[in-house]
Design a protein around this motif. Structure first.
Motif, short mmCIF file in Angstrom:
data_model
loop_
_atom_site.label_atom_id
_atom_site.label_comp_id
_atom_site.label_asym_id
_atom_site.label_seq_id
_atom_site.Cartn_x
_atom_site.Cartn_y
_atom_site.Cartn_z
N ALA A 57 14.37 1.30 -4.68
CA ALA A 57 15.25 1.09 -3.37
C ALA A 57 14.52 -0.02 -2.67
CB ALA A 57 15.63 2.18 -2.48
N ALA A 58 13.30 -0.15 -2.80
CA ALA A 58 12.67 -1.03 -1.91
C ALA A 58 12.75 -2.47 -2.46
CB ALA A 58 11.03 -0.93 -1.94
N GLU A 59 12.97 -2.65 -3.72
CA GLU A 59 13.55 -3.72 -4.52
C GLU A 59 12.61 -5.09 -4.20
OE1 GLU A 59 16.18 -4.54 -6.60
OE2 GLU A 59 17.51 -2.83 -6.45
N THR A 60 11.26 -4.73 -4.23
CA THR A 60 10.27 -5.85 -4.26
C THR A 60 9.52 -5.88 -5.76
OG1 THR A 60 8.47 -4.69 -3.71
CG2 THR A 60 9.74 -5.43 -1.85
N HIS B 22 6.78 -5.64 -6.57
CA HIS B 22 5.58 -4.73 -6.75
C HIS B 22 5.95 -3.31 -6.76
CE1 HIS B 22 1.48 -3.23 -6.00
NE2 HIS B 22 2.02 -2.45 -4.87
N ALA B 23 6.97 -3.20 -5.86
CA ALA B 23 7.44 -1.57 -5.80
C ALA B 23 8.23 -1.48 -7.13
CB ALA B 23 8.45 -1.51 -4.49
N ARG B 24 8.92 -2.27 -7.64
CA ARG B 24 9.75 -1.92 -8.71
C ARG B 24 8.73 -1.75 -10.17
NH1 ARG B 24 14.99 -1.90 -8.61
NH2 ARG B 24 15.20 -1.69 -10.92
N ALA C 280 7.43 1.68 -9.77
CA ALA C 280 8.46 2.64 -10.06
C ALA C 280 8.46 2.64 -11.58
CB ALA C 280 9.78 2.11 -9.58
N TYR C 281 8.60 1.52 -12.32
CA TYR C 281 8.62 1.48 -13.86
C TYR C 281 7.22 2.48 -14.39
CZ TYR C 281 11.83 -2.17 -13.32
OH TYR C 281 12.90 -3.19 -12.81
N ALA C 282 6.21 2.18 -13.73
CA ALA C 282 5.06 2.93 -14.35
C ALA C 282 5.20 4.39 -13.99
CB ALA C 282 3.69 2.26 -13.41
N ALA C 283 5.45 4.42 -12.77
CA ALA C 283 5.79 5.98 -12.48
C ALA C 283 6.74 6.82 -13.54
CB ALA C 283 6.28 6.34 -10.96
N PHE C 284 7.87 6.03 -13.64
CA PHE C 284 8.93 6.45 -14.57
C PHE C 284 8.31 6.98 -15.99
CE2 PHE C 284 12.10 5.71 -17.71
CZ PHE C 284 12.84 6.86 -17.51
N GLU C 285 7.50 5.97 -16.41
CA GLU C 285 6.96 6.09 -17.69
C GLU C 285 5.83 7.62 -17.73
OE1 GLU C 285 7.81 4.37 -20.64
OE2 GLU C 285 9.20 3.32 -19.66
N ALA C 286 5.36 7.61 -16.60
CA ALA C 286 4.37 8.82 -16.64
C ALA C 286 5.10 10.09 -16.53
CB ALA C 286 3.61 8.48 -15.47
N ASP D 90 0.81 -1.15 0.03
CA ASP D 90 0.00 -0.08 0.09
C ASP D 90 0.81 1.02 0.00
OD1 ASP D 90 -2.41 1.44 0.04
OD2 ASP D 90 -1.73 2.02 2.02
N ALA D 91 1.94 1.14 0.84
CA ALA D 91 2.71 2.25 0.66
C ALA D 91 3.50 2.75 -0.60
CB ALA D 91 4.17 2.07 1.84
N ALA D 92 3.72 1.35 -1.26
CA ALA D 92 4.41 1.56 -2.77
C ALA D 92 3.44 2.21 -3.73
CB ALA D 92 4.86 0.00 -3.01
N ASN D 93 2.09 1.65 -3.48
CA ASN D 93 1.06 2.18 -4.38
C ASN D 93 0.91 3.75 -4.10
OD1 ASN D 93 0.51 -0.46 -5.10
ND2 ASN D 93 -1.08 -0.70 -3.80
N ARG D 94 0.95 4.04 -3.12
CA ARG D 94 0.74 5.64 -2.93
C ARG D 94 1.97 6.32 -3.12
NH1 ARG D 94 -3.92 6.29 -0.06
NH2 ARG D 94 -4.61 4.33 0.93
N LEU D 95 3.21 5.76 -3.18
CA LEU D 95 4.27 6.47 -3.73
C LEU D 95 3.96 6.58 -5.26
CD1 LEU D 95 7.24 4.80 -1.83
CD2 LEU D 95 6.77 7.25 -1.52
N ASP D 96 3.61 5.38 -5.93
CA ASP D 96 3.24 5.62 -7.21
C ASP D 96 2.56 6.93 -7.77
OD1 ASP D 96 2.95 5.02 -10.07
OD2 ASP D 96 1.38 3.54 -9.58
N GLN D 97 1.12 6.79 -6.83
CA GLN D 97 0.33 8.01 -6.97
C GLN D 97 0.93 9.50 -6.88
OE1 GLN D 97 -2.63 6.73 -4.03
NE2 GLN D 97 -3.47 5.23 -5.42
N LEU D 98 2.00 9.71 -5.81
CA LEU D 98 2.21 10.85 -5.47
C LEU D 98 3.54 11.22 -6.51
CD1 LEU D 98 2.98 10.24 -1.65
CD2 LEU D 98 1.76 11.93 -2.81
#
Length: 109
Positions: free
Chosen positions: A68-71, A73-75, A78-84, A33-41
């Motif tokens: 850095a989370a290296e999971t 899900h988090a990666r 990260a890729y989706a956020a980067f693409e945005a 959930d924290a990873a999802n919220r970082l993506d949204q932010l």
């Protein structure tokens, strides 16, 4: 604070927005959930333009934290956020993390 409260604090532009992002970064390795919220932010223009540290925006900090989370899900987030990010931000981000492709970026916090 809950993840939702931290995300709301970061999105509000409050004085402690950076601390809220970094608290979510700390939680991301063990909390999807924290990873999802970082993506949204990482997506709102206001956080993409909020350069808290020299070149690094809060959006970049969120993406770096996800990497850095290296999971798995988090990666993926990260890729989706980067693409945005726009093309210029992508190029500058990759230079900052010293990677040719986002998939090659392995950061440790």
């Amino acid at each position: 604070m809950t993840n939702e409260e931290l995300a709301d604090l970061a999105a509000s532009g409050a004085a402690y927005r950076g601390k809220a992002v970094f608290e979510l970064v700390d939680r991301a390795p063990s909390d999807d959930d924290a990873a999802n919220r970082l993506d949204q932010l990482s997506r709102p223009p206001v956080l993409r333009e909020d350069r808290a540290f020299h070149l690094v925006s809060l959006a970049w900090a969120a993406i770096i934290g996800l990497l850095a989370a290296e999971t798995a899900h988090a990666r993926a987030k990260a890729y989706a956020a980067f693409e945005a990010l726009d093309q210029t931000d992508q190029t500058e981000f990759l230079a900052y993390v010293r990677a040719e492709r986002i998939e090659e970026a392995h950061l440790h916090m």
